[in-house]
Write a protein that holds these residues in place. Sequence first.
Motif, PDB file in Angstrom:
ATOM      1  N   ARG A   1       0.871  -1.171   0.000  1.00  0.00           N
ATOM      2  CA  ARG A   1       0.000   0.000   0.000  1.00  0.00           C
ATOM      3  C   ARG A   1       0.907   1.220   0.000  1.00  0.00           C
ATOM      4  O   ARG A   1       2.067   1.143   0.377  1.00  0.00           O
ATOM      5  CB  ARG A   1      -0.877   0.038   1.254  1.00  0.00           C
ATOM      6  CG  ARG A   1      -1.911  -1.047   1.322  1.00  0.00           C
ATOM      7  CD  ARG A   1      -2.890  -0.711   2.445  1.00  0.00           C
ATOM      8  NE  ARG A   1      -3.755  -1.796   2.765  1.00  0.00           N
ATOM      9  CZ  ARG A   1      -4.917  -2.042   2.163  1.00  0.00           C
ATOM     10  NH1 ARG A   1      -5.308  -1.281   1.195  1.00  0.00           N
ATOM     11  NH2 ARG A   1      -5.664  -3.049   2.525  1.00  0.00           N
ATOM     12  N   PHE A   2       0.360   2.347  -0.415  1.00  0.00           N
ATOM     13  CA  PHE A   2       1.088   3.608  -0.336  1.00  0.00           C
ATOM     14  C   PHE A   2       0.511   4.430   0.807  1.00  0.00           C
ATOM     15  O   PHE A   2      -0.697   4.640   0.881  1.00  0.00           O
ATOM     16  CB  PHE A   2       0.951   4.405  -1.638  1.00  0.00           C
ATOM     17  CG  PHE A   2       1.912   3.994  -2.697  1.00  0.00           C
ATOM     18  CD1 PHE A   2       3.275   4.033  -2.480  1.00  0.00           C
ATOM     19  CD2 PHE A   2       1.456   3.589  -3.935  1.00  0.00           C
ATOM     20  CE1 PHE A   2       4.166   3.666  -3.472  1.00  0.00           C
ATOM     21  CE2 PHE A   2       2.337   3.226  -4.934  1.00  0.00           C
ATOM     22  CZ  PHE A   2       3.688   3.264  -4.699  1.00  0.00           C
TER      23      PHE A   2
ATOM     24  N   HIS B   1      -5.695   6.561  -2.405  1.00  0.00           N
ATOM     25  CA  HIS B   1      -7.048   6.060  -2.662  1.00  0.00           C
ATOM     26  C   HIS B   1      -6.993   4.945  -3.704  1.00  0.00           C
ATOM     27  O   HIS B   1      -6.113   4.925  -4.562  1.00  0.00           O
ATOM     28  CB  HIS B   1      -7.936   7.204  -3.165  1.00  0.00           C
ATOM     29  CG  HIS B   1      -9.373   6.825  -3.261  1.00  0.00           C
ATOM     30  ND1 HIS B   1      -9.911   6.309  -4.413  1.00  0.00           N
ATOM     31  CD2 HIS B   1     -10.369   6.877  -2.346  1.00  0.00           C
ATOM     32  CE1 HIS B   1     -11.201   6.060  -4.209  1.00  0.00           C
ATOM     33  NE2 HIS B   1     -11.497   6.395  -2.951  1.00  0.00           N
ATOM     34  N   LEU B   2      -7.934   4.011  -3.639  1.00  0.00           N
ATOM     35  CA  LEU B   2      -7.916   2.868  -4.550  1.00  0.00           C
ATOM     36  C   LEU B   2      -8.046   3.257  -6.014  1.00  0.00           C
ATOM     37  O   LEU B   2      -7.711   2.483  -6.904  1.00  0.00           O
ATOM     38  CB  LEU B   2      -8.981   1.831  -4.176  1.00  0.00           C
ATOM     39  CG  LEU B   2     -10.449   2.229  -4.159  1.00  0.00           C
ATOM     40  CD1 LEU B   2     -11.073   2.115  -5.525  1.00  0.00           C
ATOM     41  CD2 LEU B   2     -11.192   1.329  -3.205  1.00  0.00           C
ATOM     42  N   SER B   3      -8.492   4.475  -6.288  1.00  0.00           N
ATOM     43  CA  SER B   3      -8.563   4.951  -7.673  1.00  0.00           C
ATOM     44  C   SER B   3      -7.174   5.282  -8.221  1.00  0.00           C
ATOM     45  O   SER B   3      -7.012   5.476  -9.425  1.00  0.00           O
ATOM     46  CB  SER B   3      -9.434   6.202  -7.751  1.00  0.00           C
ATOM     47  OG  SER B   3      -8.821   7.279  -7.061  1.00  0.00           O
TER      48      SER B   3
ATOM     49  N   TYR C   1     -10.636   2.030   1.817  1.00  0.00           N
ATOM     50  CA  TYR C   1     -10.654   2.403   0.399  1.00  0.00           C
ATOM     51  C   TYR C   1      -9.257   2.688  -0.132  1.00  0.00           C
ATOM     52  O   TYR C   1      -9.090   3.429  -1.095  1.00  0.00           O
ATOM     53  CB  TYR C   1     -11.555   3.617   0.183  1.00  0.00           C
ATOM     54  CG  TYR C   1     -12.996   3.333   0.531  1.00  0.00           C
ATOM     55  CD1 TYR C   1     -13.768   2.520  -0.280  1.00  0.00           C
ATOM     56  CD2 TYR C   1     -13.566   3.858   1.682  1.00  0.00           C
ATOM     57  CE1 TYR C   1     -15.087   2.240   0.043  1.00  0.00           C
ATOM     58  CE2 TYR C   1     -14.885   3.585   2.014  1.00  0.00           C
ATOM     59  CZ  TYR C   1     -15.635   2.771   1.185  1.00  0.00           C
ATOM     60  OH  TYR C   1     -16.933   2.489   1.502  1.00  0.00           O
ATOM     61  N   ALA C   2      -8.252   2.082   0.489  1.00  0.00           N
ATOM     62  CA  ALA C   2      -6.868   2.317   0.089  1.00  0.00           C
ATOM     63  C   ALA C   2      -6.475   1.415  -1.067  1.00  0.00           C
ATOM     64  O   ALA C   2      -6.925   0.275  -1.177  1.00  0.00           O
ATOM     65  CB  ALA C   2      -5.931   2.076   1.273  1.00  0.00           C
TER      66      ALA C   2
ATOM     67  N   THR D   1      -7.090   8.679   1.231  1.00  0.00           N
ATOM     68  CA  THR D   1      -8.185   8.216   2.062  1.00  0.00           C
ATOM     69  C   THR D   1      -7.641   7.935   3.453  1.00  0.00           C
ATOM     70  O   THR D   1      -6.475   7.557   3.601  1.00  0.00           O
ATOM     71  CB  THR D   1      -8.862   6.965   1.469  1.00  0.00           C
ATOM     72  OG1 THR D   1      -9.970   6.602   2.265  1.00  0.00           O
ATOM     73  CG2 THR D   1      -7.912   5.795   1.375  1.00  0.00           C
ATOM     74  N   ASP D   2      -8.460   8.158   4.462  1.00  0.00           N
ATOM     75  CA  ASP D   2      -8.058   7.855   5.841  1.00  0.00           C
ATOM     76  C   ASP D   2      -8.326   6.383   6.107  1.00  0.00           C
ATOM     77  O   ASP D   2      -9.414   5.883   5.851  1.00  0.00           O
ATOM     78  CB  ASP D   2      -8.831   8.714   6.833  1.00  0.00           C
ATOM     79  CG  ASP D   2      -8.485  10.190   6.698  1.00  0.00           C
ATOM     80  OD1 ASP D   2      -7.308  10.484   6.436  1.00  0.00           O
ATOM     81  OD2 ASP D   2      -9.385  11.021   6.840  1.00  0.00           O
ATOM     82  N   GLY D   3      -7.337   5.673   6.614  1.00  0.00           N
ATOM     83  CA  GLY D   3      -7.507   4.249   6.883  1.00  0.00           C
ATOM     84  C   GLY D   3      -7.353   3.420   5.627  1.00  0.00           C
ATOM     85  O   GLY D   3      -7.079   3.927   4.539  1.00  0.00           O
TER      86      GLY D   3
END
Length: 81
Positions: A23-24, A34-36, A46-47, A41-43
């Motif tokens: 993850r970044f 964010h997954l986009s 939706y990462a 995103t926090d947490g």
Amino acid sequence: MTMLTSGLPRIKTEYHSLKPKVRFRIAGTRQYLHLSGAGVTDGTRYAWSGTKAQARALRDRAAMEGRDWPFKAVKRIEVEE
């Protein structure tokens, strides 16, 4: 009718080698890419999550476009909630 084969049986195994996921995250915060692939995103709900090769491609694309890249790749297992 005769079928031609290579003569070697194919060995099937139940072992799968999963590529490690990353993850970044912005260092020192709980903000993730964010997954986009854009924004934060926090947490981790939706990462974005992907392989190391995919992570490098995202980072390199941002660099080529001249965008800031405040994220650091972290192993997904280190950030599971």
